[in-house]
Motif scaffolding. Structure first.
Motif, PDB file in Angstrom:
ATOM      1  N   LYS A  71      24.123 -17.263 -18.419  1.00  0.00           N
ATOM      2  CA  LYS A  71      25.209 -17.275 -17.560  1.00  0.00           C
ATOM      3  C   LYS A  71      26.553 -17.167 -18.288  1.00  0.00           C
ATOM      4  CE  LYS A  71      22.844 -20.585 -14.499  1.00  0.00           C
ATOM      5  NZ  LYS A  71      22.826 -21.818 -14.179  1.00  0.00           N
ATOM      6  N   ASP A  72      27.082 -16.023 -18.095  1.00  0.00           N
ATOM      7  CA  ASP A  72      28.339 -15.473 -18.687  1.00  0.00           C
ATOM      8  C   ASP A  72      28.574 -16.051 -20.188  1.00  0.00           C
ATOM      9  OD1 ASP A  72      30.718 -14.428 -18.752  1.00  0.00           O
ATOM     10  OD2 ASP A  72      31.931 -15.782 -17.540  1.00  0.00           O
ATOM     11  N   PHE A  73      27.449 -15.785 -21.141  1.00  0.00           N
ATOM     12  CA  PHE A  73      27.388 -16.105 -22.182  1.00  0.00           C
ATOM     13  C   PHE A  73      28.221 -15.483 -23.331  1.00  0.00           C
ATOM     14  CE2 PHE A  73      25.340 -16.051 -26.604  1.00  0.00           C
ATOM     15  CZ  PHE A  73      25.582 -17.252 -26.872  1.00  0.00           C
ATOM     16  N   SER A  74      29.099 -16.043 -24.179  1.00  0.00           N
ATOM     17  CA  SER A  74      29.996 -15.349 -25.113  1.00  0.00           C
ATOM     18  C   SER A  74      29.783 -16.057 -26.255  1.00  0.00           C
ATOM     19  CB  SER A  74      31.398 -15.364 -24.670  1.00  0.00           C
ATOM     20  OG  SER A  74      31.415 -14.490 -23.231  1.00  0.00           O
ATOM     21  N   PHE A  75      29.830 -15.667 -27.395  1.00  0.00           N
ATOM     22  CA  PHE A  75      29.738 -16.301 -28.696  1.00  0.00           C
ATOM     23  C   PHE A  75      30.593 -15.617 -29.584  1.00  0.00           C
ATOM     24  CE2 PHE A  75      28.298 -17.703 -32.935  1.00  0.00           C
ATOM     25  CZ  PHE A  75      28.394 -18.966 -32.933  1.00  0.00           C
ATOM     26  N   GLY A  81      28.503  -6.184 -28.195  1.00  0.00           N
ATOM     27  CA  GLY A  81      28.388  -7.523 -27.646  1.00  0.00           C
ATOM     28  C   GLY A  81      28.227  -7.634 -26.332  1.00  0.00           C
ATOM     29  N   ARG A  82      27.869  -6.271 -25.675  1.00  0.00           N
ATOM     30  CA  ARG A  82      27.672  -6.483 -24.250  1.00  0.00           C
ATOM     31  C   ARG A  82      26.285  -5.784 -23.707  1.00  0.00           C
ATOM     32  NH1 ARG A  82      32.461  -7.950 -21.671  1.00  0.00           N
ATOM     33  NH2 ARG A  82      34.204  -7.914 -22.921  1.00  0.00           N
ATOM     34  N   ILE A  83      25.663  -6.162 -22.778  1.00  0.00           N
ATOM     35  CA  ILE A  83      24.541  -5.285 -22.328  1.00  0.00           C
ATOM     36  C   ILE A  83      24.989  -4.145 -21.623  1.00  0.00           C
ATOM     37  CG2 ILE A  83      22.212  -5.679 -20.794  1.00  0.00           C
ATOM     38  CD1 ILE A  83      22.471  -7.528 -23.001  1.00  0.00           C
ATOM     39  N   PHE A 108      31.763 -21.063 -28.420  1.00  0.00           N
ATOM     40  CA  PHE A 108      30.429 -20.839 -27.342  1.00  0.00           C
ATOM     41  C   PHE A 108      30.849 -20.948 -25.941  1.00  0.00           C
ATOM     42  CE2 PHE A 108      27.028 -22.124 -25.005  1.00  0.00           C
ATOM     43  CZ  PHE A 108      25.503 -21.743 -25.550  1.00  0.00           C
ATOM     44  N   TYR A 109      30.774 -19.912 -25.239  1.00  0.00           N
ATOM     45  CA  TYR A 109      31.046 -20.015 -23.747  1.00  0.00           C
ATOM     46  C   TYR A 109      29.740 -19.649 -22.982  1.00  0.00           C
ATOM     47  CZ  TYR A 109      35.637 -19.657 -26.127  1.00  0.00           C
ATOM     48  OH  TYR A 109      36.763 -19.854 -26.712  1.00  0.00           O
ATOM     49  N   GLY A 110      29.945 -20.281 -21.595  1.00  0.00           N
ATOM     50  CA  GLY A 110      28.829 -20.021 -20.766  1.00  0.00           C
ATOM     51  C   GLY A 110      27.761 -20.797 -21.188  1.00  0.00           C
ATOM     52  N   GLU A 163      36.461 -12.095 -36.390  1.00  0.00           N
ATOM     53  CA  GLU A 163      37.387 -12.043 -35.318  1.00  0.00           C
ATOM     54  C   GLU A 163      37.146 -11.564 -33.946  1.00  0.00           C
ATOM     55  OE1 GLU A 163      41.182 -10.414 -36.435  1.00  0.00           O
ATOM     56  OE2 GLU A 163      40.571 -12.133 -37.421  1.00  0.00           O
ATOM     57  N   ASN A 164      35.893 -10.914 -33.973  1.00  0.00           N
ATOM     58  CA  ASN A 164      35.751 -10.255 -32.551  1.00  0.00           C
ATOM     59  C   ASN A 164      34.509 -11.145 -32.016  1.00  0.00           C
ATOM     60  OD1 ASN A 164      37.408  -8.099 -32.584  1.00  0.00           O
ATOM     61  ND2 ASN A 164      35.830  -7.009 -34.057  1.00  0.00           N
ATOM     62  N   PHE A 165      34.281 -11.115 -30.615  1.00  0.00           N
ATOM     63  CA  PHE A 165      32.764 -11.599 -30.162  1.00  0.00           C
ATOM     64  C   PHE A 165      31.854 -10.944 -30.459  1.00  0.00           C
ATOM     65  CE2 PHE A 165      36.257 -14.057 -28.053  1.00  0.00           C
ATOM     66  CZ  PHE A 165      35.252 -15.435 -27.265  1.00  0.00           C
ATOM     67  N   ALA A 166      30.729 -11.621 -30.794  1.00  0.00           N
ATOM     68  CA  ALA A 166      29.441 -10.935 -31.021  1.00  0.00           C
ATOM     69  C   ALA A 166      28.665 -10.909 -29.920  1.00  0.00           C
ATOM     70  CB  ALA A 166      28.538 -11.959 -32.042  1.00  0.00           C
ATOM     71  N   LEU A 167      28.866 -11.497 -28.955  1.00  0.00           N
ATOM     72  CA  LEU A 167      28.337 -11.252 -27.582  1.00  0.00           C
ATOM     73  C   LEU A 167      29.261 -11.872 -26.663  1.00  0.00           C
ATOM     74  CD1 LEU A 167      24.570 -12.687 -27.548  1.00  0.00           C
ATOM     75  CD2 LEU A 167      25.261 -10.287 -27.447  1.00  0.00           C
ATOM     76  N   SER A 168      29.917 -10.882 -25.520  1.00  0.00           N
ATOM     77  CA  SER A 168      30.538 -11.312 -24.623  1.00  0.00           C
ATOM     78  C   SER A 168      30.014 -10.941 -23.141  1.00  0.00           C
ATOM     79  CB  SER A 168      31.931 -10.616 -24.664  1.00  0.00           C
ATOM     80  OG  SER A 168      31.918  -9.384 -25.691  1.00  0.00           O
ATOM     81  N   GLY A 169      30.307 -12.239 -22.332  1.00  0.00           N
ATOM     82  CA  GLY A 169      29.989 -12.055 -21.008  1.00  0.00           C
ATOM     83  C   GLY A 169      28.637 -11.736 -20.466  1.00  0.00           C
TER      84      GLY A 169
HETATM   85  P1  ADP Z   1      36.312  -8.879 -27.905  1.00  0.00           P
HETATM   86  O1  ADP Z   1      37.599  -8.150 -27.630  1.00  0.00           O
HETATM   87  O2  ADP Z   1      36.112  -9.397 -29.282  1.00  0.00           O
HETATM   88  O3  ADP Z   1      34.995  -8.468 -27.301  1.00  0.00           O
HETATM   89  P2  ADP Z   1      37.306 -10.889 -25.984  1.00  0.00           P
HETATM   90  O4  ADP Z   1      38.725 -11.627 -26.273  1.00  0.00           O
HETATM   91  O5  ADP Z   1      37.600  -9.507 -24.996  1.00  0.00           O
HETATM   92  O6  ADP Z   1      36.466 -10.412 -27.189  1.00  0.00           O
HETATM   93  O7  ADP Z   1      36.347 -11.787 -25.379  1.00  0.00           O
HETATM   94  C1  ADP Z   1      34.981 -11.425 -24.978  1.00  0.00           C
HETATM   95  C2  ADP Z   1      34.565 -12.341 -23.980  1.00  0.00           C
HETATM   96  O8  ADP Z   1      34.581 -13.934 -24.399  1.00  0.00           O
HETATM   97  C3  ADP Z   1      35.167 -12.370 -22.627  1.00  0.00           C
HETATM   98  O9  ADP Z   1      34.649 -11.620 -21.584  1.00  0.00           O
HETATM   99  C4  ADP Z   1      34.961 -13.830 -22.329  1.00  0.00           C
HETATM  100  O10 ADP Z   1      33.806 -14.019 -21.258  1.00  0.00           O
HETATM  101  C5  ADP Z   1      34.918 -14.628 -23.432  1.00  0.00           C
HETATM  102  N1  ADP Z   1      36.082 -15.467 -23.709  1.00  0.00           N
HETATM  103  C6  ADP Z   1      36.875 -15.117 -24.660  1.00  0.00           C
HETATM  104  N2  ADP Z   1      37.780 -16.160 -24.844  1.00  0.00           N
HETATM  105  C7  ADP Z   1      37.624 -17.176 -23.839  1.00  0.00           C
HETATM  106  C8  ADP Z   1      37.885 -18.426 -23.626  1.00  0.00           C
HETATM  107  N3  ADP Z   1      39.254 -18.906 -24.319  1.00  0.00           N
HETATM  108  N4  ADP Z   1      37.378 -19.122 -22.643  1.00  0.00           N
HETATM  109  C9  ADP Z   1      36.226 -18.643 -22.080  1.00  0.00           C
HETATM  110  N5  ADP Z   1      35.650 -17.413 -22.420  1.00  0.00           N
HETATM  111  C10 ADP Z   1      36.410 -16.883 -23.144  1.00  0.00           C
END
Ligand code: ADP
Ligand code: ADP
Length: 233
Positions: free
Chosen positions: A5-9, A218-220, A61-63, A15-21
Motif C-alpha cells: 500500500k503506497d510503499f516507498s523506501f 523505483g516504480r512499477i 520506510f513509508y506505506g 539520495e533517491n528512493f529505491a522504490l516509490s509509491g
Molecule cells: P525520487 O525523486 O527519488 O523518486 P521522491 O522524493 O519523488 O523520490 O519520493 C518518492 C516517493 O516517496 C513519493 O511518491 C512518496 O510516496 C514517498 N515519500 C517521499 N517523501 C515522503 C514523506 N516525507 N512522507 C511520505 N512519503 C514520502
C-alpha cells in the motif's frame, strides 16, 4: 495475500528512493516475473517482501507491506521466514552446510518440523525436484545449476506460501536456466507455492510467468500478463 500500500523506501546512505509509491496485490498461486534495469529497485522489492526491509536495512520506510495478514514492520523476520522463503543472489553465502542432505535438514530442524518427519520431508523434496542422486554430494563439487536446485529445494522443503528468488539463473547456461524455471513451475503447480522471481531473461519470463512486472526507477512501470506487457514495450 500480498499487499503493498503506497510503499516507498529510501536507503539511509542514498539520495533517491529505491522504490516509490508501490501499490499492488499478488494472489495466492500466482507466478510473478519481475524485470528491469540495474538499480531499478528489483532487489529492494524482494527485501520488502521478506522483512529484510525494514528489519536489516536502515532507511526511510513509508506505506505498508502485508503478507498473509502479517505486517512486515510488526512481524519478526523468523515469523516471515515461514511464510516467505527467499533465495538470494549469493547462494554460496546463503547455504550453510557442506553436504546436500544437511543443507535441507538444517532448515527443517530449525523451523520446528516434527522430528520424525524431518528425514522423510528431505527425501521427498529431493525426489520431487529430481535431485535424489545429489543427496550425499559435497555442495562445493556441484555445478552452478545443481547448486541453485539445492538452494531452492532447501527453502521449498519448509513449505513456505511464497517463494522469492533474485536472479536465480544469473550465472547459468540456457539449459540449466530452463531447468530452474521448470522446477519453479512444478513447485507452483504441485505445492501451490506463489512464485515471485526477478530475472533478466525475458524469454523465460514470458514463457513461465502468469504475471509480468517491469520496474523502472523505483516504480512499477508495466504490470499484466506477459502478452499484455510485451505488447507495450
Ligand atoms: P525520487 O525523486 O527519488 O523518486 P521522491 O522524493 O519523488 O523520490 O519520493 C518518492 C516517493 O516517496 C513519493 O511518491 C512518496 O510516496 C514517498 N515519500 C517521499 N517523501 C515522503 C514523506 N516525507 N512522507 C511520505 N512519503 C514520502
Ligand atoms: P536492482 O535490484 O533493480 O538492481 P536495487 O533494489 O538493488 O536495484 O537498488 C535500487 C536502488 O537502491 C539503486 O539506486 C541502488 O543504488 C540503491 N541501493 C541498493 N542497496 C542500497 C544500500 N544498501 N544502500 C544505499 N543504496 C542502495
Amino acid at each position: 495475500m500480498i499487499e503493498f500500500k503506497d510503499f516507498s523506501f529510501k536507503y539511509k546512505e542514498s539520495e533517491n528512493f529505491a522504490l516509490s509509491g508501490v501499490s499492488l496485490s499478488i494472489q495466492k498461486g500466482d507466478f510473478v516475473g519481475i524485470i528491469g534495469n540495474s538499480g531499478a529497485g528489483k532487489s529492494t522489492f524482494t527485501y520488502a517482501l521478506n522483512g529484510i526491509i525494514p528489519h536489516h536495512f536502515e532507511g526511510d520506510f513509508y506505506g505498508e507491506v502485508n503478507v498473509n495478514g502479517l505486517d512486515t514492520v510488526e512481524a519478526s523476520p523468523s515469523q516471515l521466514a515461514l511464510t516467505v522463503g527467499s533465495v538470494f543472489q549469493d547462494i554460496d553465502g546463503q547455504m550453510v552446510s557442506s553436504v546436500v542432505e544437511d543443507e535441507l535438514l538444517f532448515g527443517l530442524e530449525n523451523f520446528g518440523v516434527p522430528h520424525d518427519r524431518i528425514e522423510s520431508r528431505m527425501v521427498e523434496m529431493l525426489a520431487m525436484v529430481g535431485i535424489e542422486d545429489l543427496r550425499y554430494r559435497n555442495i562445493s563439487t556441484l555445478s552452478g545449476g545443481q547448486k541453485q536446485k539445492v538452494a531452492i529445494a532447501a527453502v521449498a522443503a519448509l513449505m513456505p506460501d511464497i517463494l522469492v528468488l533474485d536472479e536465480p539463473t544469473a550465472e547459468l547456461d540456457p539449459q540449466s536456466s530452463l531447468q530452474i524455471f521448470n522446477m519453479l513451475r512444478m513447485l507452483n503447480e504441485k505445492m501451490g507455492i506463489t512464485i515471485i522471481v526477478v530475472e533478466q531473461k525475458i524469454m523465460l519470463l514470458s514463457e513461465f510467468s502468469k504475471r509480468l512486472m517491469i520496474i523502472n526507477e523505483g516504480r512499477i512501470f508495466l504490470d499484466g500478463t506477459p502478452q499484455e506487457v510485451l505488447k507495450d514495450t
